[in-house]
Structures are given as C-alpha cells and as structure tokens.
Design an enzyme around this catalytic site. Structure first.
Site, PDB file in Angstrom:
ATOM      1  N   LYS A   3      -8.142  96.466  17.940  1.00 39.94           N
ATOM      2  CA  LYS A   3      -8.307  96.429  16.477  1.00 39.94           C
ATOM      3  C   LYS A   3      -9.575  95.652  16.116  1.00 39.94           C
ATOM      4  O   LYS A   3     -10.031  95.683  14.987  1.00 39.94           O
ATOM      5  CB  LYS A   3      -7.091  95.755  15.839  1.00 39.94           C
ATOM      6  CG  LYS A   3      -5.784  96.512  16.064  1.00 39.94           C
ATOM      7  CD  LYS A   3      -4.641  95.844  15.325  1.00 39.94           C
ATOM      8  CE  LYS A   3      -3.288  96.240  15.862  1.00 39.94           C
ATOM      9  NZ  LYS A   3      -2.878  97.593  15.502  1.00 39.94           N
TER      10      LYS A   3
ATOM     11  N   ASP B  84       1.191  85.880  14.857  1.00 42.86           N
ATOM     12  CA  ASP B  84       0.704  87.213  15.210  1.00 42.86           C
ATOM     13  C   ASP B  84      -0.580  87.443  14.414  1.00 42.86           C
ATOM     14  O   ASP B  84      -0.545  87.713  13.213  1.00 42.86           O
ATOM     15  CB  ASP B  84       1.791  88.235  14.851  1.00 42.86           C
ATOM     16  CG  ASP B  84       1.295  89.679  14.960  1.00 42.86           C
ATOM     17  OD1 ASP B  84       0.082  89.891  15.192  1.00 42.86           O
ATOM     18  OD2 ASP B  84       2.122  90.583  14.794  1.00 42.86           O
TER      19      ASP B  84
ATOM     20  N   GLN C 169      -3.939  91.471  12.897  1.00 43.95           N
ATOM     21  CA  GLN C 169      -4.764  91.949  11.784  1.00 43.95           C
ATOM     22  C   GLN C 169      -5.748  90.882  11.325  1.00 43.95           C
ATOM     23  O   GLN C 169      -6.908  91.179  11.039  1.00 43.95           O
ATOM     24  CB  GLN C 169      -3.875  92.382  10.598  1.00 43.95           C
ATOM     25  CG  GLN C 169      -2.956  93.555  10.889  1.00 43.95           C
ATOM     26  CD  GLN C 169      -3.695  94.865  11.164  1.00 43.95           C
ATOM     27  OE1 GLN C 169      -4.843  95.057  10.769  1.00 43.95           O
ATOM     28  NE2 GLN C 169      -3.047  95.778  11.879  1.00 43.95           N
TER      29      GLN C 169
ATOM     30  N   HIS D  44       5.553  93.105  12.014  1.00 43.65           N
ATOM     31  CA  HIS D  44       5.429  94.301  12.846  1.00 43.65           C
ATOM     32  C   HIS D  44       6.531  94.230  13.907  1.00 43.65           C
ATOM     33  O   HIS D  44       6.910  93.140  14.354  1.00 43.65           O
ATOM     34  CB  HIS D  44       4.045  94.278  13.506  1.00 43.65           C
ATOM     35  CG  HIS D  44       3.692  95.500  14.284  1.00 43.65           C
ATOM     36  ND1 HIS D  44       4.175  95.732  15.551  1.00 43.65           N
ATOM     37  CD2 HIS D  44       2.893  96.548  13.995  1.00 43.65           C
ATOM     38  CE1 HIS D  44       3.672  96.881  16.002  1.00 43.65           C
ATOM     39  NE2 HIS D  44       2.896  97.398  15.076  1.00 43.65           N
TER      40      HIS D  44
ATOM     41  N   CYS E  17       5.585 100.679  12.033  1.00 45.39           N
ATOM     42  CA  CYS E  17       6.278  99.724  12.922  1.00 45.39           C
ATOM     43  C   CYS E  17       6.743  98.496  12.144  1.00 45.39           C
ATOM     44  O   CYS E  17       6.650  97.367  12.639  1.00 45.39           O
ATOM     45  CB  CYS E  17       5.408  99.295  14.091  1.00 45.39           C
ATOM     46  SG  CYS E  17       4.914 100.641  15.153  1.00 45.39           S
TER      47      CYS E  17
END
Ligand code: 7TS
Length: 405
Positions: free
Chosen positions: A225, A199, A202, A122, A363
């Site tokens: 999220k 990261d 998700q 991302h 993104c």
C-alpha cells in the site's frame, strides 16, 4: 520541496494504460498502490547484480545482499522513527504482523484476559484475536463508533479494566478514512496496564508516523500500500516486549542453537524471521521508503485532501449518494452507496469508464453492520491521482447513477 503530480505520474508506467478504451483512473490504492519505477528498478538491480541468500553466506554476494536487506530494515526504522532497527521485524504484511503478535504475545494470555478492539477494524486486526478467544478464552471487547465514524473515546475508557492486556486499533480506517487519536488511546491503555497494537496499514501511507512519540508497543503496515512490492511488511515492537516474546514460526535463521533435544532462539528481530525472507521484496520496500523520503510528504497529504474535497464539492447537493464516515480530519477515502444500486454494480459500471474503485465489505464486516449496509463502493486517493481524475470519477458516477434513478 514541492510536489508535481504530473512529474510523479511519469514514474508510474501503469498509469499510462487504457481500460475499456478510456484512460485508467486508478482509485483503488487503499487496496494496493501502484509502484514507481524506482521500486521496480531496485528489485531488478539487486537481482541482476547482487543476489544470494541473506545472513548465512561468507561470500561477497551473500554479504552484499545481507547489507541491502538490513539497509531496508533501517529504512523502515526511519519511516516509523523507531529507536533501533532491532525493533523492526520483516513480515509478509500487516496481516502477518497481527498474527505474529496475537500468536506470540498471545501465549501469555489466560482465560478471562481482555483485548480491546474497535468496530472499525479491518478483519486482519480482528480475526487473529478471535483465535485467542477460541483457543484461550480471551474476552474481546469492541470500542463503538459515532455516526460520523469516530471512535467513542468515553466508551473506550469504560471498556478498560484490570484484565485488559491489549488494545489493538487501526490508526486510519480503510473504509471511512477516519484517523484515530492513537496517542491518546495508547496513553489510556498504558494507564490501565495494557499494551497497544496499532494497525498502520493505511496511516503509514498518508501521514508521518513516530512510534516513539506515540509510545506504541507494536505498530504494523504492509509494503504494497506504500508503493512497494507485495509479500512484505513490517512490525515494530518495543525491544523489551520482543525480548520477552516466544518465536512465531520455527525454522532456519531464528535459532541460537539446535540439538536433538534442545533449542535456543536468536535475539529479535531474527527470532521472528524464520526461513528465507522475501529478500528482493524487502529491498523494494526500502526503495519505496527512500523514494518517499525524496518527496514532500506534507504537500502530498495536502494534495490527497484536495482530491477528496474536489469529489465532495462536486457531489455537494447530490441526495442520491450516502457517504460512510465524515469525521473531521479524515483521510482521502470516499466510501459511498448510491440509492437503489448495489455497490458491485456501481464498481462494474465505473470500470466501463476506466475508473477503478473497490466495492464490497472491505474486510470490515462489523463496520458495515454498524452502518447498516452490506457493502459500499470506495474511491481511495493516492499521491499520483489528479484533480482531472477526481472530476472524471464524479462525471462517470453521475452517468452510472442514471441507470438506477
Ligand atoms: N489493516 C488495514 C487498515 C487495511 O486496510 C488492510 C488491507 C490490512 C490491515 C491488511 O493488509 P494486508 O496487506 O496484510 O492484506 N486493506 C485492504 C483494503 O482496504 N482493500 O483491500 C485490502
């Protein structure tokens, strides 16, 4: 523990609404998830009963709010299985966490030092590192991916070298749903003497994360999220790294002492939390984590996979649709293009049927370029989606497709 999706849905008031005279089918949770009543209630309850600024008061409300804020930090610690709550920094979100590390840890980097990223990141995990390229002459290297959307690990190992200082990769792709073997990636980075930033924006939503088992140096995610509010997220950093890092932003609460000609800094995590933090949002995030702890997360993951599999089965044989990323073990994200149609048109037409999907580059422009497309539509599944909704999505898509056939 069992998992009843219909009982869960009752806890999300927004899911009862209509869009374009149809029941809402919300398949855009990878962009931002809806919030259960428990989260909204925790924020309202704090506002109504115990609210003041944190860490600075000696009065009852300030103490109670500080306790609630620090309890939320402890909830994040549990979520990530960090060794200590002092290794958890509240940030504005995942993007802010990457900027924090790139800007603070990044100050120790010199021209020619190397950072390894991947093609599937991302932009949040690309752009802050580009700043270091521009400002400090740091060299960025990108792990390529296979046609089905996996990291090419052999190529990754070949990118590691004596100048590699950081490997920053996503745990799960927001476009393809690919889950990366981060434990292996971290071990290889460490063997090369590099640190690692994961990261988890998700992954934290769809699987269990254990930063100690992974041996991650840094791990970040966003609350919104994870069924929590916007404006807050967290960064995990190993205590030894945080202790050595200079502050990211200056202001109140992050100092030891300030005189007219000198400053000293507070210890982590407060060193990295300048100014009044998003207090109610932290409390909301803590409530989201506590809410998830009351659910069977393995059953949720199974349910989400069943939704994705239903879509795949029902579209089996459709030669007019191309999926981006089909890696084994991928998460419940279905990114696709319909022959002859622009992804934006697909999303707008699906909206006519009440189905909310995202369309665009997500993104992740380098990833789009790798797949040779400008954009895609994306249906992303969450714990509150039903098999009936998966069916409604497929049926709407089949109708929408006739416009372009
Ligand atoms: N990393 C990943 C893997 C993401 O999916 C996102 C947001 C971010 C970082 C940035 O998170 P933020 O909360 O700081 O913005 N992803 C998406 C998406 O897929 N659609 O909208 C936002």
């Amino acid at each position: 523990m069992s998992f009843d999706v219909y009982a869960i849905r009752e806890q999300f008031p927004i899911l009862a609404r209509q869009v374009n005279s149809r029941p809402l089918v919300y398949l855009d949770s990878a962009a931002s998830a809806q919030k259960p009543r428990a989260v909204m209630a925790a924020m309202t309850h704090a506002s109504e009963t115990a609210y003041a600024n944190v860490h600075r008061g000696l009065h009852t409300l300030a103490n109670e709010t500080t306790e609630a804020y620090e309890n939320a930090r402890e909830a994040v610690r549990r979520l990530l299985n960090a060794g200590s709550a002092e290794e958890i920094i509240f940030t504005k979100g995942c993007t802010d966490a990457v900027n924090l590390v790139a800007s603070s840890f990044g100050r120790s980097l010199n021209s020619g030092d190397e950072i390894v990223l991947s093609v599937m990141e991302h932009h949040a995990n690309i752009v802050p590192w580009h700043f270091l390229r521009e400002r400090a002459g740091v060299v960025l290297k990108f792990i390529p991916i296979t046609d089905d959307g996996r990291l090419n690990l052999e190529a990754y190992r070949a990118l590691l070298g004596p100048r590699t200082r950081m490997v920053a990769v996503g745990h799960m792709s927001n476009v393809t749903g690919t889950v990366n073997p981060v434990a292996e990636i971290i071990a290889d980075a460490h063997a090369a003497g590099a640190l690692t930033f994961i990261d988890g924006a998700q992954m934290v939503v769809h699987g269990s994360v254990d930063v100690q088992a992974l041996d991650a140096d840094f791990y970040a995610f966003s609350s919104h999220k994870l069924y929590g509010p916007t404006g807050i997220g967290a960064l995990y950093g190993k205590a030894e790294h945080l202790a050595a890092m200079p502050p990211y932003q200056g202001g109140g609460e992050m100092i030891g002492r300030v005189t007219l000609d000198q400053i000293t800094y507070a210890d982590p995590p407060h060193r990295f939390e300048a100014g009044t933090p998003p207090i109610l949002e932290a409390i909301g995030l803590g409530a989201a984590i506590a809410w998830l702890e009351g659910l069977d997360r393995a059953a949720i993951a199974q349910h989400e996979h069943a939704l994705y599999n239903r879509v795949k089965e029902r579209l089996n044989g459709a030669n007019w649709i191309t999926e981006l990323g089909t890696a084994p073990g991928k998460g419940a994200i279905f990114s696709f293009n319909v022959d002859g149609a622009h992804a934006h048109d697909i999303a707008q037409l699906l909206d006519q049927y009440g189905v909310a999907v995202r369309a665009g580059a997500h993104c992740a422009e380098p990833l789009m370029e790798r797949f040779g497309v400008a954009s895609s539509a994306r249906a992303s599944f969450a714990l509150y989606n039903t098999l009936e909704e998966a069916d409604a999505f497929v049926e709407a898509l089949i109708k929408v497709r006739t416009f372009f056939a």
